[in-house]
Design an enzyme around this catalytic site. Sequence first.
Site, PDB file in Angstrom:
ATOM      1  N   TYR A 145     -39.100 -62.956 -33.796  1.00  0.00           N
ATOM      2  CA  TYR A 145     -40.007 -63.145 -32.666  1.00  0.00           C
ATOM      3  C   TYR A 145     -40.116 -61.828 -31.918  1.00  0.00           C
ATOM      4  O   TYR A 145     -39.115 -61.153 -31.679  1.00  0.00           O
ATOM      5  CB  TYR A 145     -39.449 -64.229 -31.737  1.00  0.00           C
ATOM      6  CG  TYR A 145     -40.255 -64.468 -30.474  1.00  0.00           C
ATOM      7  CD1 TYR A 145     -41.540 -64.990 -30.535  1.00  0.00           C
ATOM      8  CD2 TYR A 145     -39.719 -64.184 -29.218  1.00  0.00           C
ATOM      9  CE1 TYR A 145     -42.273 -65.223 -29.374  1.00  0.00           C
ATOM     10  CE2 TYR A 145     -40.439 -64.417 -28.052  1.00  0.00           C
ATOM     11  CZ  TYR A 145     -41.722 -64.940 -28.134  1.00  0.00           C
ATOM     12  OH  TYR A 145     -42.442 -65.169 -26.985  1.00  0.00           O
ATOM     13  N   ASP A 240     -37.162 -54.046 -32.972  1.00  0.00           N
ATOM     14  CA  ASP A 240     -37.219 -54.856 -31.763  1.00  0.00           C
ATOM     15  C   ASP A 240     -35.783 -55.196 -31.372  1.00  0.00           C
ATOM     16  O   ASP A 240     -35.176 -56.115 -31.911  1.00  0.00           O
ATOM     17  CB  ASP A 240     -38.045 -56.122 -32.012  1.00  0.00           C
ATOM     18  CG  ASP A 240     -38.166 -56.979 -30.753  1.00  0.00           C
ATOM     19  OD1 ASP A 240     -37.366 -56.777 -29.806  1.00  0.00           O
ATOM     20  OD2 ASP A 240     -39.044 -57.857 -30.722  1.00  0.00           O
ATOM     21  N   LYS A 268     -34.502 -57.739 -21.933  1.00  0.00           N
ATOM     22  CA  LYS A 268     -33.308 -58.513 -21.606  1.00  0.00           C
ATOM     23  C   LYS A 268     -32.216 -57.674 -20.920  1.00  0.00           C
ATOM     24  O   LYS A 268     -32.390 -57.349 -19.760  1.00  0.00           O
ATOM     25  CB  LYS A 268     -32.849 -59.283 -22.848  1.00  0.00           C
ATOM     26  CG  LYS A 268     -33.989 -60.240 -23.270  1.00  0.00           C
ATOM     27  CD  LYS A 268     -33.689 -61.282 -24.290  1.00  0.00           C
ATOM     28  CE  LYS A 268     -34.885 -62.235 -24.404  1.00  0.00           C
ATOM     29  NZ  LYS A 268     -35.478 -62.400 -25.687  1.00  0.00           N
TER      30      LYS A 268
HETATM   31  C1  LIG Z   1     -37.113 -62.383 -25.874  1.00  0.00           C
HETATM   32  C2  LIG Z   1     -37.684 -61.538 -26.977  1.00  0.00           C
HETATM   33  C3  LIG Z   1     -38.934 -60.902 -26.872  1.00  0.00           C
HETATM   34  C4  LIG Z   1     -39.894 -61.195 -25.751  1.00  0.00           C
HETATM   35  O1  LIG Z   1     -39.422 -60.801 -24.527  1.00  0.00           O
HETATM   36  P1  LIG Z   1     -40.038 -61.486 -23.207  1.00  0.00           P
HETATM   37  O2  LIG Z   1     -39.429 -60.718 -22.097  1.00  0.00           O
HETATM   38  O3  LIG Z   1     -39.656 -62.928 -23.273  1.00  0.00           O
HETATM   39  O4  LIG Z   1     -41.520 -61.321 -23.285  1.00  0.00           O
HETATM   40  C5  LIG Z   1     -39.307 -60.011 -27.847  1.00  0.00           C
HETATM   41  N1  LIG Z   1     -38.495 -59.758 -28.900  1.00  0.00           N
HETATM   42  C6  LIG Z   1     -37.313 -60.361 -29.047  1.00  0.00           C
HETATM   43  C7  LIG Z   1     -36.454 -60.014 -30.208  1.00  0.00           C
HETATM   44  C8  LIG Z   1     -36.871 -61.292 -28.103  1.00  0.00           C
HETATM   45  O5  LIG Z   1     -35.719 -61.931 -28.291  1.00  0.00           O
END
Ligand SMILES: *Cc1c(COP(=O)(O)O)cnc(C)c1O
Length: 418
Positions: A145, A240, A268
């Site tokens: 994701y 990511d 995060k």
């Molecule tokens: C949480 C997440 C996102 C999206 O971040 P948001 O701040 O919720 O938009 C993108 N990539 C990964 C791997 C994530 O876990």
Amino acid sequence: MVVGARSALYRRALEVIPGGVNSPVRAMRAVGLDEPFFVRAGDGAYLEDVDGNRFLDWVMSWGPLLFGHADADTVAAVRSAAERGTSFGAPTEGEVDLAAAIADAVPSVEKVRLVSSGTEAAMSALRLARAFTARDRVIKFAGCYHGHADTLLASGGSGLATLGIPSSPGVPSATTSHTIVCPYNDVDAVADAVAHYGEGLAAIIVEPVAGNMGVVPPAPGFLAALRDLCDASGALLLFDEVITGFRVARGGAQERYGVIPDVTILGKIVGGGLPLAAFGGRAEIMDRLAPAGDVYQAGTLSGNPLATAAGLAVLRRLGHDVYAELERRGARLEAGLEPHGRVQRVGAMATLFMTDGPVRDFDGAQACDADRYAALFRHLLERGIYVAPSQYEAMFLSLAHGDDEIDRTIEAVADFDR
Ligand SMILES: *Cc1c(COP(=O)(O)O)cnc(C)c1O
């Protein structure tokens, strides 16, 4: 468990918020709850809901809170920043300090831009990669994701590289037709896709440790193979690290596995629990962004002073002792859960999959017993322990989770098995 104020709040929420929540997973429907709990406050590893129930929290806002809820240093930094003003839309010293701290910690990052969410960071990194390579196509992996930008909201067929199909109404198929979806950990499928689409390939984007299908570590050689395929085809490698950044090592998965991407996406932990995310890489790539270059990207609240203060309050404490301690506690959790399913853990992120064998990809994750996981979730919640309301998520260990919290959780899981 007391249930009172929660129900009234949920009814009110349903009237004014779609589904009553501002992010779908919060409704806790995947584990069969009729209504979610509403949080009143958090403290260390614990949450308190509006009915006064206390929960040991393994979700930790989905990853940002490495030092637990209401961490004193973070709260003090945010309070002090707020007293000087909450937003300026002009440069501040905190942005420079945080950018420098990120560049110092993350091997691939020379320059970095701050944004407000992981979605925004991934979307912007992809635009930059497309501009830099003057190509459109992107390879992503099933089960990974990257936020909810159109291009990346694509799913694929199972077991081979496929052209992406929109995974939500409202995403144009023309957009996802530039997205190729491969199975995670499948080097042959990626090599095939690169052979087919390599000339138009702008980027391969990957969670270097997958966290959004439950924790799925990269197979030995997988990340290095992606690096080689990118180098051979002229595509950029995008990691990511929104979850893994500052979690699996100070320098993220790229430090832990020794594979250096061209662009890194962070979120995060980097915002210390406030809305802040980032993307960064080599200066030559990052300097394509306006106003240094011609690729447009902007944000009214980008580099917000409260968020940079929170991020700095966390990053400045991340020494090797922190990761050694998280590793020790992670190993304790893993050893205790092991008899009760398949535990997959990298540092301070772990998933208890309801299956016996290893989970290597999204098909494997989907083959797990979701009903059994839902039953475990409800069993634990009854005992005041809150794990992710979905099998496809991780337990996020923090420094607020001591041996007592770990042992109590293990005991409650063992009790479920009896
Ligand atoms: C949480 C997440 C996102 C999206 O971040 P948001 O701040 O919720 O938009 C993108 N990539 C990964 C791997 C994530 O876990």
